[in-house]
Design a protein around this motif. Structure first.
Motif, PDB file in Angstrom:
ATOM      1  N   GLU A  20       1.270  -1.366  -0.022  1.00  0.00           N
ATOM      2  CA  GLU A  20       0.143  -0.009  -0.143  1.00  0.00           C
ATOM      3  C   GLU A  20       1.209   1.117  -0.128  1.00  0.00           C
ATOM      4  OE1 GLU A  20      -2.323  -2.867   1.269  1.00  0.00           O
ATOM      5  OE2 GLU A  20      -0.180  -2.467   2.110  1.00  0.00           O
ATOM      6  N   ARG A  58      -8.641   9.596  -3.250  1.00  0.00           N
ATOM      7  CA  ARG A  58     -10.387   8.915  -3.336  1.00  0.00           C
ATOM      8  C   ARG A  58      -9.654   7.140  -4.004  1.00  0.00           C
ATOM      9  NH1 ARG A  58     -12.625  13.545  -5.419  1.00  0.00           N
ATOM     10  NH2 ARG A  58     -12.388  12.211  -6.530  1.00  0.00           N
ATOM     11  N   ALA A  61      -8.083   4.862  -1.949  1.00  0.00           N
ATOM     12  CA  ALA A  61      -8.261   4.654  -0.596  1.00  0.00           C
ATOM     13  C   ALA A  61      -9.034   3.393  -0.856  1.00  0.00           C
ATOM     14  CB  ALA A  61      -9.776   6.045  -0.338  1.00  0.00           C
ATOM     15  N   ILE A  62      -9.490   3.480  -2.809  1.00  0.00           N
ATOM     16  CA  ILE A  62     -10.390   2.200  -3.143  1.00  0.00           C
ATOM     17  C   ILE A  62      -9.990   0.903  -2.594  1.00  0.00           C
ATOM     18  CG2 ILE A  62     -11.984   1.587  -4.966  1.00  0.00           C
ATOM     19  CD1 ILE A  62     -13.551   4.546  -5.009  1.00  0.00           C
ATOM     20  N   GLU A  65      -8.360  -0.179   0.422  1.00  0.00           N
ATOM     21  CA  GLU A  65      -9.809  -1.090   0.901  1.00  0.00           C
ATOM     22  C   GLU A  65     -10.141  -2.032   0.308  1.00  0.00           C
ATOM     23  OE1 GLU A  65     -14.236  -0.065   1.514  1.00  0.00           O
ATOM     24  OE2 GLU A  65     -12.472   1.228   1.406  1.00  0.00           O
ATOM     25  N   MET A  66     -10.128  -2.314  -0.850  1.00  0.00           N
ATOM     26  CA  MET A  66     -10.095  -3.682  -1.573  1.00  0.00           C
ATOM     27  C   MET A  66      -9.543  -4.469  -1.674  1.00  0.00           C
ATOM     28  SD  MET A  66     -12.660  -2.211  -4.882  1.00  0.00           S
ATOM     29  CE  MET A  66     -13.559  -4.107  -5.691  1.00  0.00           C
TER      30      MET A  66
END
Length: 72
Positions: A20, A58, A61-62, A65-66
């Motif tokens: 990440e 944004r 983050a997606i 998160e996935m």
């Protein structure tokens, strides 16, 4: 094959950097390079820059998160 489970390639990151963190750093550096090019254009408006940075955050983050950082 194992159905129902994601199988991403093993991607090595620099020591001490998670997938990440690596994705985020690479994406930020890429955006910085692209914005440097855009700033040279005569029609560039500095007010646009936050829009690009917000969009990147944004999207990242997606992706994180996935659990897809290793895919990208």
């Amino acid at each position: 094959l194992s159905f129902g489970h994601y199988q991403f390639p093993a991607f090595r990151t620099p020591p001490g950097e998670t997938l990440e963190d690596h994705l985020r750093r690479q994406a930020q550096e890429g955006l910085d390079r692209r914005l440097a090019e855009l700033r040279a254009a005569p029609d560039w408006l500095v007010e646009r820059e936050p829009t690009y940075r917000d969009r990147l955050e944004r999207e990242l983050a997606i992706i994180v998160e996935m659990g897809f950082a290793g895919y990208f």
